[in-house]
Design an enzyme around this catalytic site. Structure first.
Site, PDB file in Angstrom:
ATOM      1  N   CYS A  81       1.045  -1.349  -0.155  1.00 51.50           N
ATOM      2  CA  CYS A  81      -0.158   0.225   0.027  1.00 51.50           C
ATOM      3  C   CYS A  81       0.785   1.361  -0.020  1.00 51.50           C
ATOM      4  CB  CYS A  81      -1.084  -0.264   1.237  1.00 51.50           C
ATOM      5  SG  CYS A  81      -2.629   0.958   0.977  1.00 51.50           S
ATOM      6  N   ARG A 139      -7.679   2.782   1.199  1.00 55.40           N
ATOM      7  CA  ARG A 139      -7.102   3.818   0.289  1.00 55.40           C
ATOM      8  C   ARG A 139      -5.988   3.642  -0.517  1.00 55.40           C
ATOM      9  NH1 ARG A 139      -5.285   7.966   4.463  1.00 55.40           N
ATOM     10  NH2 ARG A 139      -5.145   9.304   2.621  1.00 55.40           N
ATOM     11  N   HIS A 179      -3.285  -5.101   1.295  1.00 52.23           N
ATOM     12  CA  HIS A 179      -2.591  -5.617   2.571  1.00 52.23           C
ATOM     13  C   HIS A 179      -2.411  -6.980   2.840  1.00 52.23           C
ATOM     14  CE1 HIS A 179      -2.493  -1.061   4.407  1.00 52.23           C
ATOM     15  NE2 HIS A 179      -3.253  -1.098   3.346  1.00 52.23           N
ATOM     16  N   GLU A 181      -0.538  -8.626   4.929  1.00 49.98           N
ATOM     17  CA  GLU A 181      -0.579  -8.833   6.386  1.00 49.98           C
ATOM     18  C   GLU A 181      -1.952  -9.004   7.035  1.00 49.98           C
ATOM     19  OE1 GLU A 181      -1.026  -4.223   6.214  1.00 49.98           O
ATOM     20  OE2 GLU A 181      -0.360  -5.864   4.683  1.00 49.98           O
TER      21      GLU A 181
END
Length: 199
Positions: A81, A139, A179, A181
């Site tokens: 990101c 975002r 993401h 993770e």
């Protein structure tokens, strides 16, 4: 033989999740806040967060040039990101005077999918992995264009963003606009650990 030491840029962003996932994969995870900690790393993750704040804090803590130098020297680095923005050579819709570490021959569009309320998730095909990856976009940027040496690893396959590149690799550098993770799927981190081990 112990595994490699992989740092996570820890001045801002979702650091804990990356440290936990790396630890689960048997590497030595290290929170990196200063150049001496960076020197101990065989590879580095730059997490999601706020890319302009990351760059400013890296300058404040005298980490920016050290990061840039290690990336130029070929240290395997994985950006997620905001981390993708930090690794990009070029930004569209960046803040005035926004700096990046560079290294990836890509142009990214900041907040490409919209604001926080436009965050979404979905399944993606990811090069080198069997079965789809469940991707969470918050975002998020997307990749507007890639250089000749950059391999797109994943694209959005539905909706208004269909066809947009959201994961890339160039040599020892990897980046995703989502993401990985978040959640329990560590396969993308495992790809990065393999990249570090092979380097």
């Amino acid at each position: 033989m112990t595994g490699p030491t992989i740092g996570v840029f820890a001045l801002q962003g979702d650091v804990r999740e990356h440290l936990r996932m790396l630890g689960e994969l048997g590497v030595e995870p290290l929170a990196v806040r200063r150049p001496t900690e960076l020197e101990a790393c065989d590879g580095l993750v730059i997490p999601g967060g706020e890319s302009t704040t990351m760059a400013k804090l890296a300058r404040t803590f005298e980490l920016f040039e050290a990061l840039r130098d290690r990336i130029k020297q070929g240290m395997p680095t994985f950006g997620t990101c905001a981390g993708m923005i930090m690794l990009a050579d070029r930004i569209e819709d960046g803040a005035a005077g926004q700096e990046t570490l560079g290294g990836l021959d890509i142009t990214v569009r900041r907040n490409a999918f919209g604001r926080q309320v436009d965050s979404f998730e979905g399944d993606l095909d990811f090069a080198g992995l069997d079965g789809p990856v469940h991707a969470i976009f918050i975002r998020a940027p997307w990749v507007e264009s890639v250089g000749d040496d950059v391999e797109p690893l994943a694209r959005v396959d539905h909706g208004p963003a269909a066809g947009r590149i959201v994961a890339v690799r160039q040599g020892p550098l990897m980046a995703t606009s989502f993401h990985p993770e978040v959640g329990g799927d560590n396969r993308i981190h495992r790809l990065f650990v393999d990249l570090v081990t092979e380097s």
